[in-house]
Design a protein around this motif. Sequence first.
Motif, PDB file in Angstrom:
ATOM      1  N   CYS A 144      32.485  25.868  15.294  1.00  0.00           N
ATOM      2  CA  CYS A 144      31.715  26.817  14.494  1.00  0.00           C
ATOM      3  C   CYS A 144      32.693  27.695  13.707  1.00  0.00           C
ATOM      4  N   ASN A 145      32.181  28.437  12.774  1.00  0.00           N
ATOM      5  CA  ASN A 145      33.055  29.225  11.903  1.00  0.00           C
ATOM      6  C   ASN A 145      33.699  30.419  12.594  1.00  0.00           C
ATOM      7  N   ARG A 146      33.277  30.735  13.808  1.00  0.00           N
ATOM      8  CA  ARG A 146      33.842  31.867  14.541  1.00  0.00           C
ATOM      9  C   ARG A 146      35.028  31.446  15.412  1.00  0.00           C
ATOM     10  N   CYS A 147      35.152  30.167  15.696  1.00  0.00           N
ATOM     11  CA  CYS A 147      36.196  29.691  16.598  1.00  0.00           C
ATOM     12  C   CYS A 147      37.587  29.784  15.968  1.00  0.00           C
ATOM     13  N   SER A 148      38.605  29.811  16.822  1.00  0.00           N
ATOM     14  CA  SER A 148      39.983  29.878  16.329  1.00  0.00           C
ATOM     15  C   SER A 148      40.952  29.423  17.420  1.00  0.00           C
ATOM     16  N   PRO A 149      41.134  28.127  17.584  1.00  0.00           N
ATOM     17  CA  PRO A 149      42.036  27.628  18.638  1.00  0.00           C
ATOM     18  C   PRO A 149      43.494  27.585  18.186  1.00  0.00           C
ATOM     19  N   TYR A 150      44.005  28.744  17.773  1.00  0.00           N
ATOM     20  CA  TYR A 150      45.389  28.824  17.306  1.00  0.00           C
ATOM     21  C   TYR A 150      46.204  29.722  18.234  1.00  0.00           C
ATOM     22  N   ILE A 151      47.486  29.381  18.357  1.00  0.00           N
ATOM     23  CA  ILE A 151      48.380  30.092  19.266  1.00  0.00           C
ATOM     24  C   ILE A 151      49.531  30.684  18.462  1.00  0.00           C
ATOM     25  N   ARG A 152      49.911  31.904  18.794  1.00  0.00           N
ATOM     26  CA  ARG A 152      51.022  32.557  18.094  1.00  0.00           C
ATOM     27  C   ARG A 152      52.307  31.742  18.247  1.00  0.00           C
TER      28      ARG A 152
ATOM     29  N   ILE B 131      58.958  23.476  21.897  1.00  0.00           N
ATOM     30  CA  ILE B 131      58.482  24.227  23.053  1.00  0.00           C
ATOM     31  C   ILE B 131      58.583  23.359  24.304  1.00  0.00           C
ATOM     32  N   GLN B 132      58.552  24.007  25.459  1.00  0.00           N
ATOM     33  CA  GLN B 132      58.485  23.313  26.739  1.00  0.00           C
ATOM     34  C   GLN B 132      57.283  23.766  27.554  1.00  0.00           C
ATOM     35  N   SER B 133      56.746  24.934  27.180  1.00  0.00           N
ATOM     36  CA  SER B 133      55.603  25.493  27.911  1.00  0.00           C
ATOM     37  C   SER B 133      54.899  26.518  27.030  1.00  0.00           C
ATOM     38  N   LEU B 134      53.628  26.779  27.330  1.00  0.00           N
ATOM     39  CA  LEU B 134      52.872  27.805  26.614  1.00  0.00           C
ATOM     40  C   LEU B 134      52.532  28.997  27.504  1.00  0.00           C
ATOM     41  N   THR B 135      53.059  29.004  28.706  1.00  0.00           N
ATOM     42  CA  THR B 135      52.795  30.105  29.630  1.00  0.00           C
ATOM     43  C   THR B 135      53.226  31.436  29.018  1.00  0.00           C
ATOM     44  N   ASP B 136      52.343  32.418  29.072  1.00  0.00           N
ATOM     45  CA  ASP B 136      52.557  33.783  28.560  1.00  0.00           C
ATOM     46  C   ASP B 136      52.481  33.886  27.034  1.00  0.00           C
ATOM     47  N   THR B 137      52.218  32.784  26.332  1.00  0.00           N
ATOM     48  CA  THR B 137      51.979  32.897  24.894  1.00  0.00           C
ATOM     49  C   THR B 137      50.571  33.449  24.677  1.00  0.00           C
ATOM     50  N   LYS B 138      50.265  33.845  23.450  1.00  0.00           N
ATOM     51  CA  LYS B 138      48.976  34.468  23.166  1.00  0.00           C
ATOM     52  C   LYS B 138      48.253  33.757  22.031  1.00  0.00           C
ATOM     53  N   LEU B 139      46.927  33.853  22.066  1.00  0.00           N
ATOM     54  CA  LEU B 139      46.123  33.343  20.967  1.00  0.00           C
ATOM     55  C   LEU B 139      46.296  34.243  19.746  1.00  0.00           C
ATOM     56  N   ARG B 140      46.079  33.694  18.573  1.00  0.00           N
ATOM     57  CA  ARG B 140      46.164  34.499  17.359  1.00  0.00           C
ATOM     58  C   ARG B 140      44.950  35.400  17.188  1.00  0.00           C
ATOM     59  N   PHE B 141      43.827  35.005  17.798  1.00  0.00           N
ATOM     60  CA  PHE B 141      42.600  35.791  17.681  1.00  0.00           C
ATOM     61  C   PHE B 141      41.764  35.545  18.930  1.00  0.00           C
ATOM     62  N   THR B 142      40.904  36.493  19.249  1.00  0.00           N
ATOM     63  CA  THR B 142      40.087  36.368  20.453  1.00  0.00           C
ATOM     64  C   THR B 142      39.082  35.224  20.323  1.00  0.00           C
ATOM     65  N   THR B 143      38.735  34.612  21.451  1.00  0.00           N
ATOM     66  CA  THR B 143      37.723  33.562  21.454  1.00  0.00           C
ATOM     67  C   THR B 143      36.330  34.193  21.382  1.00  0.00           C
ATOM     68  N   PRO B 144      35.317  33.443  20.974  1.00  0.00           N
ATOM     69  CA  PRO B 144      33.953  33.985  20.934  1.00  0.00           C
ATOM     70  C   PRO B 144      33.508  34.451  22.319  1.00  0.00           C
ATOM     71  N   ALA B 145      32.781  35.581  22.358  1.00  0.00           N
ATOM     72  CA  ALA B 145      32.292  36.108  23.629  1.00  0.00           C
ATOM     73  C   ALA B 145      31.261  35.157  24.217  1.00  0.00           C
TER      74      ALA B 145
END
Length: 230
Positions: free
Chosen positions: A96-104, A187-201
């Motif tokens: 949907c247009n609200r989603c954002s599966p991106y990682i910093r 990269i070797q891991s994504l542990t402790d990385t953050k999303l670029r934007f919050t996921t839908p509630a």
Amino acid sequence: MKLITVAGPPSSGKTSVILKLIECMNCAKGSIGVVKFDCLTSFDNLSYEEAGIPVQTGFSGKICPDHYFVSNIEDAVQWGVESGFELLITESAGLCNRCSPYIRGILAVCVIDNLSGVNTPRKIGPMLKFADIVVVTKGDIVSQAEREVFAFNIRQVNSAAKVIFVNGITGQGAFILAKYLQQAVEIQSLTDTKLRFTTPAAVCSYCTGETKIGAPYQMGMMKKMEFKNL
């Protein structure tokens, strides 16, 4: 290993773009893997398998696709590292247009369809606004003027992104996309990385299986409209 996230609305041509992209990269067979996140069913894995590309497919079912992605992306990366891939590409479900599966820090690609309407870029939120690269498909079917208006509307939403037109059938434009993707980081891991934007509630009674309509059955995080008298 490098990681690239690809997202976009339903039927925008994500799989076709990825297949043409991998063809242009001229990497050793088996050095690029794909993780396909989908909702209920998918036949994209057949296309990847036919092309000899290692692929894993996961279905979110009744769970929000963004939440499903975040819950499983670390395991996907570990699969890629253990498999010895040089590059891992994650393909989202049609979102949907609200989603954002991106990682910093992780290269983000948004694929949108030029046939969806010239105003579509203005209707898409974080999925387009926070992308590093915007790939426009099916631009060969519309006029040059429509392509230019579409690209202009994309830049109105995300002025920093690279806009590339790619033909999912012929592969035209995929070589340019491959050049831009070389900037992806190791990269070797994504542990402790953050999303670029919050996921839908998604914490309410309907999330947990409620099907009855009415205020007494609506609990948790809800949002109501305000209807004004005419």
